[in-house]
Scaffold this motif. Structure first.
Motif: not given
Length: 489
Positions: A290-293, A317-322, A326-335
């Motif tokens: 969320n903070n990166l978003q 720069s936005q693409n770097h942040v995204k 995305l890494i943290h999003q996948l970790l959160y989704e998959r547990g």
């Protein structure tokens, strides 16, 4: 019938002396005839050999001459029999090791019987001697083994209970007493079912009957958990290992019982702690994403009134942040916080880049192959891998197809059984000029490339295709599940 014929008669051609000599020599125990002066009159080979002398060295010589070390013990016994006329039966004797050629003492059991002459006078003693050294040694060895086994049983930390082929308890050790709250005398002779809650008895009785019919050894790890019942009626979880024993008493079964209460409580505590940590990690990755978003959104706001060049730089720069978000999003989704499936990550990253970087009217196809290959990376290396792909694909979209040219960019992932992986970014654009080398030009993307490869712990190779276009290959080692778990800890 006279005394001479009461035991039967011999054939006329029988030699009585020879018959008695054969019988005397064949006896399975030592035999000697000793007169009133305590001298040997007769002795058979077995006893002569046991005394360590020949038969001739015995005959006519006294007990003291033949056995000087044993005479102080033997002479009073022989005198007692001669004087009293009463036999001494099963007298035990022992020769210490120092008096023999052997390391162990020699032991025997002897009987001393008076014999009479024709005038019904006591003429001497018949000595019958049976050596029992080996028997006694074997018995002492057996008793030592039994004592050791008993010590093992008594000191075992697990409960030990033995039942016979009827399911009746015949042995209980102190650990089992403490576990079930009974004294062993209260359990011995009782059926094993006394230790099982009533609701489980029908099933338990069937299992015991089936096992006794076909007993096999079963370790603790092969057993299902059972429920034991203490004397006070309380219950506890347990594991039981079974060892069938066949002895003189028939089939017996030794049960090794482990109280699982403490272990299961500790396991429950660990599982609770794991759930709490998992929830915490979920929250951490969610907040980081969320903070990166938020940062990406702020960059987007800044581009509204910026120049075209500034908007381009901020979009990168936005693409770097995204890519990192995305890494943290996948970790959160998959547990699964220990590793990231690189193929799944790259597939979503390429969709993001295609929508954000492909200008209007530019006919560049962004394709991929092999992204279902099971290649995993831990978090520390997944982020530089994502940033590498982001930089390489972004540079290809920006520079490989100038003036609205069409073309294709392909991302290919492959892996091998030993966790080695290769990632290729291919394009069929105008190619990278010979004078440009990654890390040696002032642009940020090419300066980042060697550093990101080092963080990935991999190797890279730049190939300029003869027909035009560029191929950049990244080789690295993926993470196994065990390695990722260790990194997470």
């Amino acid at each position: 019938m006279t005394d001479a014929t009461m035991f039967g008669t011999l054939p006329d051609d029988t030699d009585p002396a020879g018959l008695w000599l054969a019988l005397f020599s064949a006896l399975p125990f030592g035999l000697a005839v000793i007169d009133r002066q305590l001298c040997y009159c007769l002795i058979n080979p077995l006893l002569a050999e046991a005394n360590g002398r020949s038969i001739d060295e015995h005959l006519g010589r006294s007990v003291r001459d033949v056995l000087p070390d044993l005479a102080p013990m033997l002479e009073p016994l022989l005198r007692q029999v001669i004087d009293s006329g009463v036999a001494l039966i099963d007298v035990e004797g022992c020769v210490p090791p120092s008096h023999t050629w052997e390391h162990a003492p020699r032991e025997w059991i002897a009987s001393y019987l008076p014999y009479r002459n024709r005038h019904d006078e006591i003429a001497g003693v018949i000595a019958m001697v049976r050596e029992v050294s080996r028997e006694r040694q074997a018995e002492r060895q057996r008793q030592k083994i039994e004592a050791r086994c008993q010590q093992v049983v008594e000191s075992a930390l697990d409960g030990l209970i033995m039942i016979d082929h009827h399911g009746v308890i015949v042995l209980v050790n102190p650990a089992a007493e403490a576990m079930f709250g009974y004294r062993r005398e209260e359990l011995i002779g009782q059926p094993l079912s006394i230790l099982i809650p009533a609701r489980f008895l029908p099933r338990h009785d069937d299992l015991v009957t089936a096992y006794l019919h076909c007993p096999t050894g079963r370790s603790l790890g092969q057993q299902r958990g059972i429920i034991g019942q203490r004397r006070d009626g309380s219950e506890f979880p347990a594991e039981v290992g079974l060892s069938p024993l066949h002895n003189s008493d028939g089939l017996q079964v030794l049960a090794t019982i482990t109280d699982m209460s403490a272990r299961m409580a500790a396991q429950a505590q660990i599982e609770q702690s794991l759930r709490e940590k998992t929830a915490l990690l979920n929250e951490v990755h969610h907040r980081v994403k969320n903070n990166l978003q938020v940062i990406s959104s702020l960059l987007n706001l800044q581009t509204r009134h910026a120049s075209a060049e500034t908007r381009r730089v901020m979009a990168e720069s936005q693409n770097h942040v995204k890519a990192m978000a995305l890494i943290h999003q996948l970790l959160y989704e998959r547990g699964d916080f220990s590793r990231v499936h690189i193929g799944v990550y790259l597939q979503r990253l390429l969709i993001l880049l295609h929508h954000s970087m492909n200008p209007d009217g530019q006919q560049v196809q962004l394709t991929h192959r092999g992204l279902d290959t099971p290649v995993f990376l831990d978090l520390q290396r997944a982020i530089p891998c994502g940033l590498l792909v982001n930089e390489l694909v972004t540079n290809a979209l920006k520079h490989a197809f100038p003036d609205g040219r069409s073309g294709n960019i392909e991302v290919v992932l492959s892996g091998s059984a030993n966790h080695q992986a290769e990632l290729q970014i291919n394009d069929d654009g105008i190619g990278i000029p010979d004078h440009i080398q990654p890390g040696a030009v002032p642009t940020l993307g090419f300066q980042l490339l060697p550093m990101l490869v080092e963080q990935l712990k991999g190797q890279w190779e730049l190939q300029r295709k003869p027909e035009g276009g560029t191929r950049i290959s990244l080789r690295f080692t993926g993470s196994s599940h065990e390695e990722s778990a260790d990194d997470a800890r």
